[in-house]
Design an enzyme around this catalytic site. Sequence first.
Site, PDB file in Angstrom:
ATOM      1  N   ASP A 132       4.275  -3.278   7.863  1.00 56.77           N
ATOM      2  CA  ASP A 132       4.019  -3.177   6.318  1.00 56.77           C
ATOM      3  C   ASP A 132       4.243  -1.584   6.633  1.00 56.77           C
ATOM      4  OD1 ASP A 132       2.460  -2.519   3.801  1.00 56.77           O
ATOM      5  OD2 ASP A 132       1.009  -1.413   5.463  1.00 56.77           O
ATOM      6  N   ASP A 167       2.927   2.342   4.609  1.00 53.86           N
ATOM      7  CA  ASP A 167       1.857   2.740   5.291  1.00 53.86           C
ATOM      8  C   ASP A 167       0.781   2.490   5.904  1.00 53.86           C
ATOM      9  OD1 ASP A 167       3.359   4.314   3.206  1.00 53.86           O
ATOM     10  OD2 ASP A 167       2.247   3.428   1.381  1.00 53.86           O
ATOM     11  N   SER A 210      -2.992   7.164   2.356  1.00 54.38           N
ATOM     12  CA  SER A 210      -3.742   8.207   1.742  1.00 54.38           C
ATOM     13  C   SER A 210      -4.461   7.318   0.485  1.00 54.38           C
ATOM     14  CB  SER A 210      -2.983   8.937   0.972  1.00 54.38           C
ATOM     15  OG  SER A 210      -4.130  10.053  -0.304  1.00 54.38           O
ATOM     16  N   ASP A 211      -5.235   6.948   0.622  1.00 52.85           N
ATOM     17  CA  ASP A 211      -6.300   6.648  -0.958  1.00 52.85           C
ATOM     18  C   ASP A 211      -5.588   7.190  -2.288  1.00 52.85           C
ATOM     19  OD1 ASP A 211      -8.009   4.879   0.421  1.00 52.85           O
ATOM     20  OD2 ASP A 211      -9.451   5.814   0.780  1.00 52.85           O
ATOM     21  N   THR A 224       6.757  -3.490   2.196  1.00 54.65           N
ATOM     22  CA  THR A 224       5.697  -2.283   1.942  1.00 54.65           C
ATOM     23  C   THR A 224       5.236  -2.551   0.643  1.00 54.65           C
ATOM     24  OG1 THR A 224       4.833   0.128   1.927  1.00 54.65           O
ATOM     25  CG2 THR A 224       6.747  -0.301   1.656  1.00 54.65           C
ATOM     26  N   ASN A 225       4.093  -2.603  -0.486  1.00 58.09           N
ATOM     27  CA  ASN A 225       3.893  -2.049  -1.642  1.00 58.09           C
ATOM     28  C   ASN A 225       4.036  -0.803  -1.782  1.00 58.09           C
ATOM     29  OD1 ASN A 225       2.511  -4.876  -1.641  1.00 58.09           O
ATOM     30  ND2 ASN A 225       0.730  -4.475  -1.609  1.00 58.09           N
ATOM     31  N   CYS A 240       7.797  -3.916  -3.385  1.00 55.72           N
ATOM     32  CA  CYS A 240       7.095  -3.792  -4.091  1.00 55.72           C
ATOM     33  C   CYS A 240       6.748  -3.351  -4.951  1.00 55.72           C
ATOM     34  CB  CYS A 240       6.199  -5.502  -4.101  1.00 55.72           C
ATOM     35  SG  CYS A 240       5.296  -5.178  -5.678  1.00 55.72           S
ATOM     36  N   ARG A 246       4.388  -8.257  -4.571  1.00 52.11           N
ATOM     37  CA  ARG A 246       3.113  -7.991  -4.530  1.00 52.11           C
ATOM     38  C   ARG A 246       1.795  -8.334  -3.278  1.00 52.11           C
ATOM     39  NH1 ARG A 246       0.534  -2.865  -5.499  1.00 52.11           N
ATOM     40  NH2 ARG A 246      -1.712  -3.127  -5.597  1.00 52.11           N
TER      41      ARG A 246
END
Length: 184
Positions: A12, A14, A21-22, A55-56, A94, A105
Amino acid sequence: MNKPQLKLIVLDRDGVINQDSDEYVKSLDEWIPIPGSIEAIAALSKAGYSICIATNQSGLARNYFTQDTLEQMHHKLEALVNEQGGEIHSIHFCPHGPDDKCDCRKPLPGMFNSIAKSFGLNDLTGVFAVGDSLRDLQAGAKVNCKPVLVKTGKGMRTLNSDKALPDGTLIFEDLKTFADSILP
């Protein structure tokens, strides 16, 4: 004679390679590697592992950043790994939002299926899938990857949630600790 095991690792992005980060990683300046992650990728690559990233990136669908900005982040990642003598085989992402009904996703396995296909495989049995969220691990588990949870990014939140991790999930402090555990 047994066929040698494919030396492939799916990461992955992030929270595993770079800080998460949110509020999303929306710019090149916000894309900051986690200490040791670039060196870990390079070391794995130099040891013969093909490194693929899945990675999404729903920030694209949400218009938080552009495709060009995403490509700049990935170029920076590849350049940093190359500077350390390593290589990233491929980066799969994605671009869809959670309601777009795509098959790529995570936790759906679409990106993992694409990676398998690029290596001429039906699944990724035994391949390490390293992530910081349950959906990363679930996507990999659907194609028989060996799930690896790192505690960086959202990893501690994932570990402390009441949701069960896939069977056999390995847990490491970070990507560097994981890499050190499998490198000679």
